[in-house]
Enzyme design. Structure first.
Site, short mmCIF file in Angstrom:
data_model
loop_
_atom_site.label_atom_id
_atom_site.label_comp_id
_atom_site.label_asym_id
_atom_site.label_seq_id
_atom_site.Cartn_x
_atom_site.Cartn_y
_atom_site.Cartn_z
CE LYS A 72 12.87 6.10 2.96
NZ LYS A 72 13.06 7.05 4.18
N GLY A 73 12.09 -0.80 4.20
CA GLY A 73 11.45 -1.83 4.72
C GLY A 73 12.61 -3.31 4.59
CD GLU A 93 10.30 -6.10 -2.01
OE1 GLU A 93 10.28 -5.56 -0.51
OE2 GLU A 93 9.40 -5.57 -2.48
CG ASP A 94 9.75 -5.21 3.10
OD1 ASP A 94 9.42 -5.78 2.16
OD2 ASP A 94 9.49 -4.03 4.27
CG ASP A 105 0.16 -5.96 1.45
OD1 ASP A 105 -0.76 -7.44 1.98
OD2 ASP A 105 -0.19 -4.90 1.46
CE LYS A 147 1.19 -8.21 5.15
NZ LYS A 147 0.24 -7.00 4.99
CG PHE A 150 -0.23 -2.51 8.01
CD1 PHE A 150 0.42 -2.54 7.54
CD2 PHE A 150 0.25 -1.81 9.15
CE1 PHE A 150 0.63 -1.67 6.83
CE2 PHE A 150 1.69 -0.86 8.86
CZ PHE A 150 1.58 -1.12 7.95
CB VAL A 151 3.45 -6.36 10.43
CG1 VAL A 151 2.61 -8.17 10.66
CG2 VAL A 151 3.62 -6.70 9.08
CG ASP A 171 7.13 2.22 7.17
OD1 ASP A 171 7.15 1.45 6.38
OD2 ASP A 171 7.07 3.51 7.02
NE ARG A 187 11.24 3.10 7.80
CZ ARG A 187 10.88 2.60 6.47
NH1 ARG A 187 10.67 0.97 6.29
NH2 ARG A 187 10.33 3.47 5.68
P1 5GP Z 1 2.45 -5.31 -2.15
O1 5GP Z 1 2.75 -4.81 -4.14
O2 5GP Z 1 2.90 -6.38 -1.85
O3 5GP Z 1 1.10 -5.54 -2.23
O4 5GP Z 1 3.45 -4.47 -0.92
C1 5GP Z 1 4.64 -4.44 -1.20
C2 5GP Z 1 5.45 -3.09 -0.37
O5 5GP Z 1 4.14 -2.69 0.87
C3 5GP Z 1 6.32 -4.15 1.33
O6 5GP Z 1 7.65 -3.59 -0.34
C4 5GP Z 1 6.24 -2.57 1.99
O7 5GP Z 1 7.15 -1.80 1.92
C5 5GP Z 1 4.99 -2.35 1.84
N1 5GP Z 1 3.64 -3.63 2.95
C6 5GP Z 1 3.17 -4.15 2.82
N2 5GP Z 1 2.52 -4.99 3.23
C7 5GP Z 1 2.70 -4.10 4.70
C8 5GP Z 1 2.54 -4.66 6.06
O8 5GP Z 1 1.82 -5.47 6.69
N3 5GP Z 1 3.47 -3.17 6.98
C9 5GP Z 1 4.38 -2.38 6.53
N4 5GP Z 1 5.49 -2.34 6.85
N5 5GP Z 1 4.28 -2.09 4.59
C10 5GP Z 1 3.22 -3.29 4.39
#
Ligand code: 5GP
Length: 176
Positions: free
Chosen positions: A42-43, A98-99, A102, A130, A151-152, A158, A164
């Site tokens: 949803k991000g 993508e939002d 990470d 990141k 974390f943001v 969210d 959000r």
């Molecule tokens: P990844 O698979 O790259 O570790 O994580 C991707 C997903 O994790 C993002 O689409 C998001 O939903 C969530 N996520 C990663 N870092 C953050 C953060 O700092 N804040 C929030 N709210 N969600 C995050």
């Protein structure tokens, strides 16, 4: 309301300017092509809604649900698709929106999964990245902002389902 401290990291104006730049770049790239833009729920909702309005060529909008978080702030590392797009991607130019990237595991999963559907191309756009958290070699073609490994929340992102609707990106500085 959850009790957390949020320090502003990226303002509403900064987001707007950067999203306009990204949209202009994507307009040039996709002009006249058969494009399917995919919002990763949803991000990405805010970023997606703003970005597609800055792409001045036809795009079909699709939505895809993923979950990878085992609690509010920690990724399980296992990505699961909770809902899929409603159209064939065969021969289409796919834009993944993508939002945040990470660890990169979600983006890697998406690219592998969508690549199996034989699109003409895949372009990836993430509002945030990141760099210090990356755990895999995933390809992100367009990044809005590189941010520290914190974390943001806000602008679609969210914490426990909340925040959000903040119009800016904020860093969660301490949990009470
Ligand atoms: P990844 O698979 O790259 O570790 O994580 C991707 C997903 O994790 C993002 O689409 C998001 O939903 C969530 N996520 C990663 N870092 C953050 C953060 O700092 N804040 C929030 N709210 N969600 C995050």
């Amino acid at each position: 309301m959850l009790d957390i401290d949020i320090s502003p990291l990226i303002t509403e104006d900064e987001i707007k300017t950067r999203v306009q730049e990204m949209g202009a770049e994507l307009t040039d790239k996709f002009n006249g092509k058969d494009v399917v833009a995919i919002c990763v729920l949803k991000g990405s909702i805010m970023f997606f809604a703003d970005l597609i309005r800055e792409i001045k060529t036809d795009v079909v909008c699709e939505f895809l649900g993923l979950s990878s978080y085992k609690d509010a702030m920690t990724s399980s590392g296992e990505v699961k698709m909770t809902s899929d797009v409603n159209t064939s991607l065969n021969g289409k130019h796919v834009l993944i929106v993508e939002d945040i990237v990470d660890t990169g595991l979600t983006m890697q999963y998406l690219q592998n999964n969508l690549n199996n559907r034989k699109p003409a191309s895949i372009t990836t756009a993430s509002l945030l990245l990141k760099p210090d958290a990356l755990k895999c070699d995933c390809k992100v073609d367009m990044v809005g902002f590189k941010i520290p490994n914190d974390f943001v929340v806000g602008y679609g992102l969210d914490y426990g389902g909340q925040y959000r609707n903040l119009p800016f990106i904020g860093q969660v500085s301490s949990l009470n």
